[in-house]
Every structure is written in C-alpha cells, then in structure tokens.
Design a protein around this motif. Structure first.
Motif, PDB file in Angstrom:
ATOM      1  N   THR A  25       1.536   1.938  -3.381  1.00 44.85           N
ATOM      2  CA  THR A  25       0.678   2.203  -4.040  1.00 44.85           C
ATOM      3  C   THR A  25      -0.011   3.967  -3.889  1.00 44.85           C
ATOM      4  O   THR A  25      -0.911   4.385  -5.145  1.00 44.85           O
ATOM      5  CB  THR A  25      -0.468   1.864  -3.381  1.00 44.85           C
ATOM      6  N   LEU A  55       0.599  -0.858  -0.317  1.00 45.21           N
ATOM      7  CA  LEU A  55       0.468   0.342  -0.094  1.00 45.21           C
ATOM      8  C   LEU A  55       1.253   0.968   0.209  1.00 45.21           C
ATOM      9  O   LEU A  55       0.033   2.490  -0.478  1.00 45.21           O
ATOM     10  CB  LEU A  55      -0.789  -0.118   1.171  1.00 45.21           C
ATOM     11  N   ILE A  65      -5.723   5.014  -0.670  1.00 42.24           N
ATOM     12  CA  ILE A  65      -4.977   4.312  -1.487  1.00 42.24           C
ATOM     13  C   ILE A  65      -5.977   2.644  -2.152  1.00 42.24           C
ATOM     14  O   ILE A  65      -5.308   2.253  -2.849  1.00 42.24           O
ATOM     15  CB  ILE A  65      -4.607   3.942  -0.222  1.00 42.24           C
ATOM     16  N   LYS A 114      -7.791   3.607  -4.995  1.00 42.07           N
ATOM     17  CA  LYS A 114      -6.264   4.318  -5.934  1.00 42.07           C
ATOM     18  C   LYS A 114      -5.448   2.262  -6.512  1.00 42.07           C
ATOM     19  O   LYS A 114      -5.699   1.683  -7.393  1.00 42.07           O
ATOM     20  CB  LYS A 114      -5.002   4.779  -5.804  1.00 42.07           C
ATOM     21  N   PHE A 115      -5.774   1.452  -5.584  1.00 40.05           N
ATOM     22  CA  PHE A 115      -5.789   0.186  -5.636  1.00 40.05           C
ATOM     23  C   PHE A 115      -6.730  -0.591  -6.967  1.00 40.05           C
ATOM     24  O   PHE A 115      -5.833  -1.736  -7.723  1.00 40.05           O
ATOM     25  CB  PHE A 115      -5.221  -0.764  -4.316  1.00 40.05           C
ATOM     26  N   ASN A 116      -7.490  -0.021  -6.422  1.00 41.30           N
ATOM     27  CA  ASN A 116      -8.646  -0.500  -7.287  1.00 41.30           C
ATOM     28  C   ASN A 116      -7.950  -0.742  -8.707  1.00 41.30           C
ATOM     29  O   ASN A 116      -8.552  -1.643  -9.871  1.00 41.30           O
ATOM     30  CB  ASN A 116      -9.933  -1.112  -6.707  1.00 41.30           C
ATOM     31  N   VAL A 153      -0.733  -8.100  -7.304  1.00 44.46           N
ATOM     32  CA  VAL A 153       0.128  -7.338  -8.221  1.00 44.46           C
ATOM     33  C   VAL A 153       1.152  -7.868  -8.875  1.00 44.46           C
ATOM     34  O   VAL A 153       2.426  -7.113  -9.045  1.00 44.46           O
ATOM     35  CB  VAL A 153       0.621  -6.737  -6.794  1.00 44.46           C
ATOM     36  N   ASP A 193      -5.314   0.892  -9.851  1.00 46.65           N
ATOM     37  CA  ASP A 193      -3.996   0.781 -11.005  1.00 46.65           C
ATOM     38  C   ASP A 193      -4.297  -1.234 -11.054  1.00 46.65           C
ATOM     39  O   ASP A 193      -3.597  -1.678 -11.981  1.00 46.65           O
ATOM     40  CB  ASP A 193      -3.740   0.398  -9.703  1.00 46.65           C
ATOM     41  N   TYR A 194      -4.820  -2.347 -10.463  1.00 45.66           N
ATOM     42  CA  TYR A 194      -4.943  -3.406 -10.684  1.00 45.66           C
ATOM     43  C   TYR A 194      -5.976  -4.146 -10.770  1.00 45.66           C
ATOM     44  O   TYR A 194      -6.313  -4.943 -10.779  1.00 45.66           O
ATOM     45  CB  TYR A 194      -4.705  -3.868  -9.614  1.00 45.66           C
ATOM     46  N   ALA A 204      -4.242 -10.461  -2.872  1.00 48.12           N
ATOM     47  CA  ALA A 204      -3.197  -9.402  -2.723  1.00 48.12           C
ATOM     48  C   ALA A 204      -1.704  -9.616  -3.399  1.00 48.12           C
ATOM     49  O   ALA A 204      -1.976  -9.248  -4.841  1.00 48.12           O
ATOM     50  CB  ALA A 204      -2.406  -8.013  -1.681  1.00 48.12           C
TER      51      ALA A 204
END
Length: 346
Positions: A100, A97, A162, A165-167, A341, A169-170, A337
């Motif tokens: 991220t 994170l 966060i 953004k993770f959701n 990634v 980005d990936y 996770a």
C-alpha cells in the motif's frame, strides 16, 4: 462498526539496557496512560533484527527488557505486555501495508539515512522497510494513540499516510464490510507529553541519550546501582557558568538545560521552580542534589529489574499471556484486512 476504542500502542527494542531517557521520555507516560486508556506495550524484537543480533543475546534481552517494563510500573493486569514476534499478524499485515505504501515515502525517512550511513547498499532490507512494520504494529490493533519521541514522529506520519491510502484504495470493500464511513484503519494520533520527552547524553548535551553510545558515562541505565548513578551524575559534562535563575538563561547551554530538565522530570517540579531553588549556584551543589534524587527514584527500579531478570519463568509467563491477549485483538482485524484486499478467507 467504525467506532474505534481509544487504544494505545507503543514498544521498545530489546537492544541494550533501558536508560533514563527511556524512563522519562516514554515509560512514565506509559504508566500514567494505563489508568486512562486501553494499553498495548510491546517488546519489538522483530525490529531489533533489522541489524544482526546474536540469537542467545536477543533471547536474553527480550526477557531483560520485559523485566524493566515491569520494574518501572507497567502492570500486566492493566496492560497487554508481549513480544512482537509471538504475534504473526504483525508480519503478515506488514506485507499488505508494504504493498500500500510507496517507495518515495520510504526514501524520505531520515532515520534510515542516519542509521545506514554512507553505505546504504549494505543496509538490510528490513532496516529500510522498518517504518512499514511499525505501521503494521500500530494499525494491526486499530490503535488510536501512539506515545512517540521526536525521532519517531516521521514514522508515525508514514503510518497515517498508509492508513489513509489503504482506506482510499479499498473504500468500496471497506464499506461492504460494514465500515459505513470507509475507514478501516484509523490514522493514529501522536501522544507527546511530559517535561523531559527528549533526554540528552550526560557527556554531550546536543546528542540524545542512547543505548548505542559507546560511553557508558553518557547514560543512566535502569540497572545501575546507587554508586554508579551518583558517579555518572557528578561526572556529567557542564559549563563554567553558574546555573541561571530563569528559563531563558538556559538557551545556548545544552548541558545545563539537560540536567535541570532531568531534575524537573524526576522531581515532578516545574523547571522554573528548580531554577528558583538552584539558580545562581554552582553546578557542584546542584549535581549532588540531582545525584541524590536520581538514586532515590531509579535505585528501586534497578533493584526490582535485577530481581525480575533472575525470575525468567515469571517474566516469560507475562509475555505468553500478553501475546495471547494481543493475538485476540489482532487476529480478527487481520482476518477482516484479508477479506478487504480480496484474499479468500476460510
């Protein structure tokens, strides 16, 4: 797979005694939520070492704070109660994170500026990245709700940023993992409730009650005995005017506002009812009533806390069981996770 179980996560640091502010501002809500949510309550010892702690004192404090959790009414059969450092997934997810999140987001965190003071260069990296670890604490269990005070709302907003953004980005990898709507980390919602979510110092009604205040008279510790509780209430700062009869009369009177709010929270009565009973009278009469009420409510908690602190074996068994149950939730989330990634997962 994108259906998330309603789950609560929250925690307190094992630094200093828990006090009335912790009890009214957080603990009562935690206790009530045990009957309506799946609850995970953590002693956040990793957060504690963002400033140096004596190792022997830290080990003792972890047990002592857990004892206070139990004495207040947290039930290890209803909730998961554990200490953060026993579940390695917190630290591992914090790294992902941290990659991220963005520096600019952390630079806006007001609590770091307050705690670091003028010499920010001397602050630990951990103190700076504290909100990222807090995000990992929450997101690592797919927690949907977080009971937080006003001072932690900004950190929760960062956790939401966060997660989003993770959701983003990936997104493709998340959907390939079976999360059809592209949401792996659910943005957690704040849970703020109760009549006294922000309890102020007994010596200064403009400052939050705090474990770090140098004056012990500023707070009611959950381990204070009856005489100490009564003495602190009677010594609490007030102004020279009688208590108002209506809520609007508390404006500009922080100490009166604080003490009547404490009475309302401890008694379960509305602020209007408290003022209806004591408004127009002198503070001395009200303080005596508040002292009696505080002793009745907090005295048994203090006695049970001390009893449990003396039974370290039992408290440590609660933490061991809780950490195993917490890891059973966090480990598969962390494994997924890693896969999302792009790490090789054996």
């Amino acid at each position: 797979m994108s259906k998330f179980v309603p789950r609560v996560f929250s925690g307190m640091q094992p630094t200093g005694n828990l006090h009335l502010g912790n009890y009214l501002g957080a603990m009562l809500n935690w206790i009530h939520m045990q009957d309506t949510h799946e609850c995970i309550y953590c002693v956040v010892d990793m957060h504690a070492i963002t400033v140096w702690q004596d190792p022997k004192e830290l080990r003792r404090a972890i047990v002592d704070v857990t004892a206070a959790y139990l004495a207040c009414g947290l039930d290890p059969k209803k909730s998961i109660i554990f200490n953060q450092s026993q579940v390695a997934e917190h630290a591992e997810l914090a790294w992902i994170l941290g990659c991220t999140g963005r520096i600019g987001w952390l630079n806006r965190m007001t609590q770091f500026k307050e705690k670091a003071g003028k010499d920010k260069e001397a602050a630990s990296v951990g103190l700076y990245t504290y909100p990222v670890l807090m995000a990992a604490d929450i997101l690592g269990y797919h927690a949907t709700h977080v009971p937080v005070g006003e001072d932690q709302k900004q950190h929760l907003e960062l956790a939401r940023d966060i997660a989003n953004k993770f959701n983003i980005d990936y997104k493709d990898a998340i959907e390939a993992s079976g999360f059809a709507d592209g949401v792996f980390f659910v943005p957690p919602e704040p849970y703020i409730t109760g009549p006294a979510t922000r309890v102020m110092s007994l010596r200064d009604g403009t400052k939050k009650m705090s474990k770090s205040d140098p004056s012990d008279l500023s707070r009611l510790n959950l381990t204070d005995d009856a005489d100490t509780i009564a003495r602190k209430i009677r010594k609490a700062k007030t102004d020279t005017e009688p208590l108002p009869t209506e809520k609007d009369g508390l404006k500009g009177r922080p100490e009166a506002d604080n003490l009547t709010g404490i009475y309302a929270a401890l008694s379960g009565e509305s602020l209007e009812k408290v003022l209806g009973q004591y408004g127009g009278g002198q503070f001395s009469v009200f303080k005596n009533a508040l002292a009696d009420l505080a002793v009745a409510r907090l005295g048994p908690v203090g006695e049970e806390t001390k009893r449990l602190q003396a039974d370290r074996g039992y408290v440590e068994s609660v933490l061991k069981d809780g950490s195993e149950r917490a890891r059973a939730i966090a480990a598969p989330i962390m494994r997924k996770a890693r896969e999302i990634v792009g790490f090789i997962v054996s």
